[in-house]
Design a protein around this motif. Sequence first.
Motif, PDB file in Angstrom:
ATOM      1  N   THR A  28       3.289  -3.469  -3.519  1.00 32.43           N
ATOM      2  CA  THR A  28       2.328  -2.555  -4.140  1.00 32.43           C
ATOM      3  C   THR A  28       2.768  -2.192  -5.548  1.00 32.43           C
ATOM      4  O   THR A  28       1.962  -2.165  -6.485  1.00 32.43           O
ATOM      5  N   ALA A  29       4.068  -1.905  -5.726  1.00 31.91           N
ATOM      6  CA  ALA A  29       4.578  -1.459  -7.014  1.00 31.91           C
ATOM      7  C   ALA A  29       4.471  -2.542  -8.077  1.00 31.91           C
ATOM      8  O   ALA A  29       4.096  -2.265  -9.228  1.00 31.91           O
ATOM      9  N   VAL A  30       4.781  -3.789  -7.719  1.00 33.17           N
ATOM     10  CA  VAL A  30       4.801  -4.869  -8.707  1.00 33.17           C
ATOM     11  C   VAL A  30       3.416  -5.096  -9.323  1.00 33.17           C
ATOM     12  O   VAL A  30       3.286  -5.179 -10.558  1.00 33.17           O
ATOM     13  N   PRO A  31       2.332  -5.210  -8.532  1.00 32.07           N
ATOM     14  CA  PRO A  31       1.013  -5.382  -9.155  1.00 32.07           C
ATOM     15  C   PRO A  31       0.614  -4.197 -10.029  1.00 32.07           C
ATOM     16  O   PRO A  31      -0.041  -4.377 -11.064  1.00 32.07           O
ATOM     17  N   VAL A  32       0.990  -2.984  -9.617  1.00 33.43           N
ATOM     18  CA  VAL A  32       0.665  -1.800 -10.428  1.00 33.43           C
ATOM     19  C   VAL A  32       1.337  -1.899 -11.785  1.00 33.43           C
ATOM     20  O   VAL A  32       0.709  -1.709 -12.841  1.00 33.43           O
ATOM     21  N   VAL A  33       2.631  -2.202 -11.786  1.00 38.87           N
ATOM     22  CA  VAL A  33       3.375  -2.297 -13.038  1.00 38.87           C
ATOM     23  C   VAL A  33       2.853  -3.458 -13.888  1.00 38.87           C
ATOM     24  O   VAL A  33       2.723  -3.344 -15.113  1.00 38.87           O
TER      25      VAL A  33
END
Length: 391
Positions: free
Chosen positions: A365-370
């Motif tokens: 989840t964090a990687v696509p957001v960043v």
Amino acid sequence: MSRSVLPRSPLPSGTPTRARGGARTGLRARARTPLAAALAGYVATRLIGLGVLAIVAAATGKDGLHRLKGRWDSVWYVRIAEHGYGYEVTLPNGDVHSDLAFFPLFPALERGLSAVLPVDAATAGLVVAWSAGLAAAWGIHRCGAFVGGERVGVLLAVLWGVYPTAFVQSMAYTETLFTALAAWSLYAVLRGRWIVAGVLCAAAGLTRPTAAALIAAVGIAAVVTVVRERRVSPRMVAGVLVAPLGWLAYIAYVGVREKSPTAYFDVQAAWGNSIDGGVALARFIAGLPWAAALGLCAALALLGWLVVLCVRQGQPLPLLVYTIGVVFVSLVGAAYFGSRPRLMMPAFGLLLPPAVALGRVRSRTAVPVVAGLALASAVYGAFTLLGSGPP
């Protein structure tokens, strides 16, 4: 903020010496992995920004590299590096813009680097800025890891790389150099290394006027430490005394050169950068169409909410004082409005709440957001750089 804040060794006191050494080696090896992730993530954000800039520049027939090292403030730094201080420009309305508004450390590094490498001062400015960007990401990672653990440290460094005006981190500007010095100075305070903190703070004071916020952070942290521990360390006193010397030295230099104790502030006022308590900001908002004014007020409310979250998060006092100080200085001046987000970029503590929030979710989840934030920042940066006005 003293040495008592250092984390205790997880090893029991009865561990044999060889086992201790092996364990410490393993800990150091594991510590390198988050740092590598932080630096790699930060570099990736900058490469995305440069890639998008190159694509948009090619599509519009403009020179993206020239915008990074040969426009706006970069020109002033190069001129100082090549010829020293003493250049002025008189505008049609009679205002005088003097190069004394620019602090000396960055152009000094440009001059020194261009003397030892086969590059001109403008290219040397990019080398300094990009190298300082890595040092800043490293220091931000260490501060974030100190507060919230290694994962938060990695995310904090990467989020700084996707800040809306992060494109400035790829320019021959002072933001990366100042942020690097500030981050490592704050980390030194957190570890109780007062002399290191003071020296780095003094260097920051030769880089940007915003160093006043860092000087306040070091001083207030020292006072609170004295009250809490009821003792005064000679190293602490030395660090606190050294911290403002860079900033004060340049203010004094301009005063002596111009034969006026307020000369530096007069120079800044001529550039339109005087402190007016936020009057210019209020007038700017009042002059906007209602929809734009409402959007800007919402952005300022978001900024205020982030500051509140920083306080509620219980961030270490020096980091909190520094962050609030940078935000305050950026808002109460009469500077060109478009530069204010850039002026606040060194306040990386604002990104700690979102870094902690992202640290609680899974990487998928964090990687696509960043990544999405990095792309948005890159697109915004490309169109801002290739526009007509300064960042």
